[in-house]
Scaffold this motif. Structure first.
Motif, PDB file in Angstrom:
ATOM      1  N   MET A   1     -44.308  -7.748  35.322  1.00 39.66           N
ATOM      2  CA  MET A   1     -43.399  -7.017  35.102  1.00 39.66           C
ATOM      3  C   MET A   1     -43.642  -6.127  36.437  1.00 39.66           C
ATOM      4  O   MET A   1     -44.355  -6.258  37.190  1.00 39.66           O
ATOM      5  CB  MET A   1     -44.330  -5.646  33.284  1.00 39.66           C
ATOM      6  CG  MET A   1     -43.313  -4.487  33.917  1.00 39.66           C
ATOM      7  SD  MET A   1     -44.182  -3.471  33.277  1.00 39.66           S
ATOM      8  CE  MET A   1     -43.571  -4.058  31.338  1.00 39.66           C
ATOM      9  N   LYS A   3     -43.807  -4.026  39.769  1.00 39.93           N
ATOM     10  CA  LYS A   3     -44.234  -2.224  39.904  1.00 39.93           C
ATOM     11  C   LYS A   3     -43.622  -0.710  40.397  1.00 39.93           C
ATOM     12  O   LYS A   3     -42.687  -1.478  40.667  1.00 39.93           O
ATOM     13  CB  LYS A   3     -45.250  -3.508  40.999  1.00 39.93           C
ATOM     14  CG  LYS A   3     -46.404  -4.177  40.296  1.00 39.93           C
ATOM     15  CD  LYS A   3     -47.443  -3.564  39.132  1.00 39.93           C
ATOM     16  CE  LYS A   3     -48.514  -4.644  38.996  1.00 39.93           C
ATOM     17  NZ  LYS A   3     -49.614  -4.414  38.269  1.00 39.93           N
ATOM     18  N   ASP A  20     -47.749  -0.757  36.800  1.00 37.85           N
ATOM     19  CA  ASP A  20     -45.996  -1.595  35.649  1.00 37.85           C
ATOM     20  C   ASP A  20     -45.550  -0.588  35.738  1.00 37.85           C
ATOM     21  O   ASP A  20     -45.964   0.693  35.245  1.00 37.85           O
ATOM     22  CB  ASP A  20     -47.386  -2.619  34.571  1.00 37.85           C
ATOM     23  CG  ASP A  20     -47.812  -3.072  34.500  1.00 37.85           C
ATOM     24  OD1 ASP A  20     -47.700  -4.003  35.797  1.00 37.85           O
ATOM     25  OD2 ASP A  20     -48.750  -3.907  33.501  1.00 37.85           O
ATOM     26  N   ASP A  22     -41.233  -0.649  34.087  1.00 33.59           N
ATOM     27  CA  ASP A  22     -40.207  -1.428  33.238  1.00 33.59           C
ATOM     28  C   ASP A  22     -39.599  -0.408  33.946  1.00 33.59           C
ATOM     29  O   ASP A  22     -38.930   0.657  33.179  1.00 33.59           O
ATOM     30  CB  ASP A  22     -40.368  -1.422  31.416  1.00 33.59           C
ATOM     31  CG  ASP A  22     -39.111  -2.422  31.514  1.00 33.59           C
ATOM     32  OD1 ASP A  22     -38.612  -2.671  32.133  1.00 33.59           O
ATOM     33  OD2 ASP A  22     -39.346  -2.156  30.157  1.00 33.59           O
ATOM     34  N   PRO A  23     -37.970  -1.279  34.665  1.00 31.06           N
ATOM     35  CA  PRO A  23     -36.961  -0.279  35.065  1.00 31.06           C
ATOM     36  C   PRO A  23     -35.980   0.495  34.008  1.00 31.06           C
ATOM     37  O   PRO A  23     -35.079   1.192  33.628  1.00 31.06           O
ATOM     38  CB  PRO A  23     -36.844  -1.003  36.021  1.00 31.06           C
ATOM     39  CG  PRO A  23     -37.019  -2.656  36.153  1.00 31.06           C
ATOM     40  CD  PRO A  23     -38.211  -1.981  35.142  1.00 31.06           C
ATOM     41  N   GLY A  24     -35.976  -0.777  32.547  1.00 33.35           N
ATOM     42  CA  GLY A  24     -35.418  -0.475  31.955  1.00 33.35           C
ATOM     43  C   GLY A  24     -33.433  -1.164  32.451  1.00 33.35           C
ATOM     44  O   GLY A  24     -33.541  -2.084  32.743  1.00 33.35           O
ATOM     45  N   ARG A  25     -33.104  -1.115  30.902  1.00 34.49           N
ATOM     46  CA  ARG A  25     -31.024  -1.593  31.317  1.00 34.49           C
ATOM     47  C   ARG A  25     -30.263  -0.660  31.999  1.00 34.49           C
ATOM     48  O   ARG A  25     -30.557   0.893  31.576  1.00 34.49           O
ATOM     49  CB  ARG A  25     -30.579  -2.577  30.550  1.00 34.49           C
ATOM     50  CG  ARG A  25     -31.818  -3.340  29.484  1.00 34.49           C
ATOM     51  CD  ARG A  25     -31.560  -4.561  30.776  1.00 34.49           C
ATOM     52  NE  ARG A  25     -30.598  -5.264  30.080  1.00 34.49           N
ATOM     53  CZ  ARG A  25     -29.817  -6.194  29.529  1.00 34.49           C
ATOM     54  NH1 ARG A  25     -30.185  -6.536  28.439  1.00 34.49           N
ATOM     55  NH2 ARG A  25     -28.533  -6.243  29.597  1.00 34.49           N
ATOM     56  N   ARG A  34     -32.985  -4.704  43.096  1.00 35.55           N
ATOM     57  CA  ARG A  34     -33.906  -5.137  43.336  1.00 35.55           C
ATOM     58  C   ARG A  34     -34.649  -4.264  44.378  1.00 35.55           C
ATOM     59  O   ARG A  34     -33.984  -4.612  45.436  1.00 35.55           O
ATOM     60  CB  ARG A  34     -34.571  -7.015  43.138  1.00 35.55           C
ATOM     61  CG  ARG A  34     -35.448  -6.781  43.758  1.00 35.55           C
ATOM     62  CD  ARG A  34     -35.560  -8.470  44.231  1.00 35.55           C
ATOM     63  NE  ARG A  34     -34.767  -9.224  43.884  1.00 35.55           N
ATOM     64  CZ  ARG A  34     -34.618  -9.514  45.909  1.00 35.55           C
ATOM     65  NH1 ARG A  34     -35.732  -9.302  46.120  1.00 35.55           N
ATOM     66  NH2 ARG A  34     -33.597 -10.539  46.352  1.00 35.55           N
ATOM     67  N   GLN A  98     -38.493  -2.349  41.421  1.00 39.07           N
ATOM     68  CA  GLN A  98     -36.972  -2.256  40.437  1.00 39.07           C
ATOM     69  C   GLN A  98     -36.300  -0.873  39.876  1.00 39.07           C
ATOM     70  O   GLN A  98     -37.896  -0.494  39.733  1.00 39.07           O
ATOM     71  CB  GLN A  98     -36.388  -3.714  39.490  1.00 39.07           C
ATOM     72  CG  GLN A  98     -36.988  -5.195  40.108  1.00 39.07           C
ATOM     73  CD  GLN A  98     -36.582  -6.180  38.610  1.00 39.07           C
ATOM     74  OE1 GLN A  98     -35.680  -5.547  37.868  1.00 39.07           O
ATOM     75  NE2 GLN A  98     -37.607  -6.977  38.796  1.00 39.07           N
ATOM     76  N   ARG A  99     -35.734  -0.299  40.152  1.00 34.37           N
ATOM     77  CA  ARG A  99     -35.286   0.923  39.249  1.00 34.37           C
ATOM     78  C   ARG A  99     -33.574   0.532  38.894  1.00 34.37           C
ATOM     79  O   ARG A  99     -33.087  -0.089  39.308  1.00 34.37           O
ATOM     80  CB  ARG A  99     -35.233   2.154  40.126  1.00 34.37           C
ATOM     81  CG  ARG A  99     -34.186   2.367  41.773  1.00 34.37           C
ATOM     82  CD  ARG A  99     -34.231   3.611  42.307  1.00 34.37           C
ATOM     83  NE  ARG A  99     -33.748   4.312  41.614  1.00 34.37           N
ATOM     84  CZ  ARG A  99     -34.199   5.738  42.529  1.00 34.37           C
ATOM     85  NH1 ARG A  99     -34.047   6.354  42.857  1.00 34.37           N
ATOM     86  NH2 ARG A  99     -33.815   6.832  41.411  1.00 34.37           N
TER      87      ARG A  99
END
Length: 325
Positions: A1, A3, A20, A22-25, A34, A98-99
């Motif tokens: 996942m 960071k 960790d 998760d940036p989501g969709r 990224r 990622q975001r």
């Protein structure tokens, strides 16, 4: 996942947690990116310490500028595609691998500018742009004073102001920083630890003083900065690395020469998309022309951001610093 660095409560560098995330969709009007490089700025310290309240509360992912690659685009985004290189300056959220971000807050990075350069200059360079071209329109023959000349904004603004034809005076705290500032457009640099900078400005200008003072230091340089201004000059307070300016009476501006004073922020100046585009285009133009050079002076791994914050606050950094995801 992926960071990210999260803050769960205000405090020192130790509150920067590598976790960790998760940036989501991406939703409508958004993109998933990224990050390839992330900028470090004093505003990140303000968010960490609580000087600036966390937008949206805790936990908070700090960070105000970055560059990266588009991974996925949401509905309604037709001007970007996966693989495009982009950069941005926004309020918070950049300290992540990622975001998801609103597509209208990013700009494409032109050929000839690296991701690291873009990440290092979006907030600092567009700050220099609005300070020089909009807050006070610097022109040939003007004399300016800029505090923290060897900082990230200073090294860009010094070159840009010199390109515009101004006489550029700076302040710095050490011989090394003075030499660095002189290599980046500053005509004169005063060691404020060894000399009264008000007296230094008077000597340099023959008593005529400055048209504008740009001050991101705050408490330590106020109200002395006002004494460096000509009558009708402008005091521009755009940061407070030494602490906030204490409350003062507006009559002080009258006593010092009918001065103007303003407290601008980049996010207001570039709130409209057309202003963001124009600001970024002007910055890219002066960098691509060679008039302004952006050099990375320090690099830290994202997971070591606590050390980066400690060095920034301890004035052990110069110019631009980036974090590598």
């Amino acid at each position: 996942m992926p960071k990210a660095i999260r803050i769960h409560a205000n405090g020192g560098p130790e509150v920067l947690a590598y976790e960790d995330a998760d940036p989501g969709r991406p939703g409508s009007g958004q993109i998933l990116i990224r990050h390839t490089a992330i900028g470090l700025n004093f505003i990140d310290v303000y968010h960490r310490t609580g000087l600036y309240p966390p937008p949206g509360g805790f936990p908070l992912i700090p960070g105000s500028e970055a560059a990266g690659v588009v991974l996925e685009v949401g509905q309604g985004v037709d001007w970007l595609k996966p693989g495009d290189r982009i950069a941005y300056s926004t309020n918070v959220g950049a300290y992540a691998e990622q975001r998801v971000i609103a597509a209208d807050r990013v700009v494409k990075i032109p050929d000839g500018i690296s991701d690291e350069q873009a990440a290092a200059m979006m907030l600092k360079g567009m700050t220099a742009e609005y300070l020089l071209r909009r807050t006070f329109k610097v022109k040939a023959g003007d004399t300016i004073l800029f505090h923290a000349a060897a900082g990230g904004v200073g090294l860009i603004l010094g070159q840009w102001a010199k390109h515009l034809g101004a006489t550029v005076i700076g302040t710095a705290s050490s011989t090394d920083k003075i030499e660095l500032a002189k290599e980046h457009g500053f005509d004169h640099v005063i060691n404020y630890k060894e000399q009264d900078f008000v007296a230094g400005v008077a000597a340099i200008t023959g008593g005529s003083k400055c048209d504008v003072v740009y001050d991101s230091v705050g408490n330590d340089t106020f109200p002395a900065s006002l004494d460096c201004l000509k009558p009708l000059g402008m005091f521009v307070s755009f940061g407070q690395s030494s602490g906030p300016i204490p409350p003062f009476s507006m009559s002080l501006l009258a006593q010092k020469g009918s001065l103007f004073a303003t407290r601008p922020t980049l996010f207001v100046y570039n709130a409209k998309r057309e202003d963001l585009d124009a600001s970024a285009a002007a910055l890219f133009e002066v960098v691509l022309s060679g008039a302004v050079k952006v050099k990375i002076n320090q690099r830290y791994a994202l997971k070591d951001v606590g050390k980066a914050h400690s060095d920034l606050e301890g004035r052990r950094t110069t110019g631009t610093t980036i974090l590598i995801p």
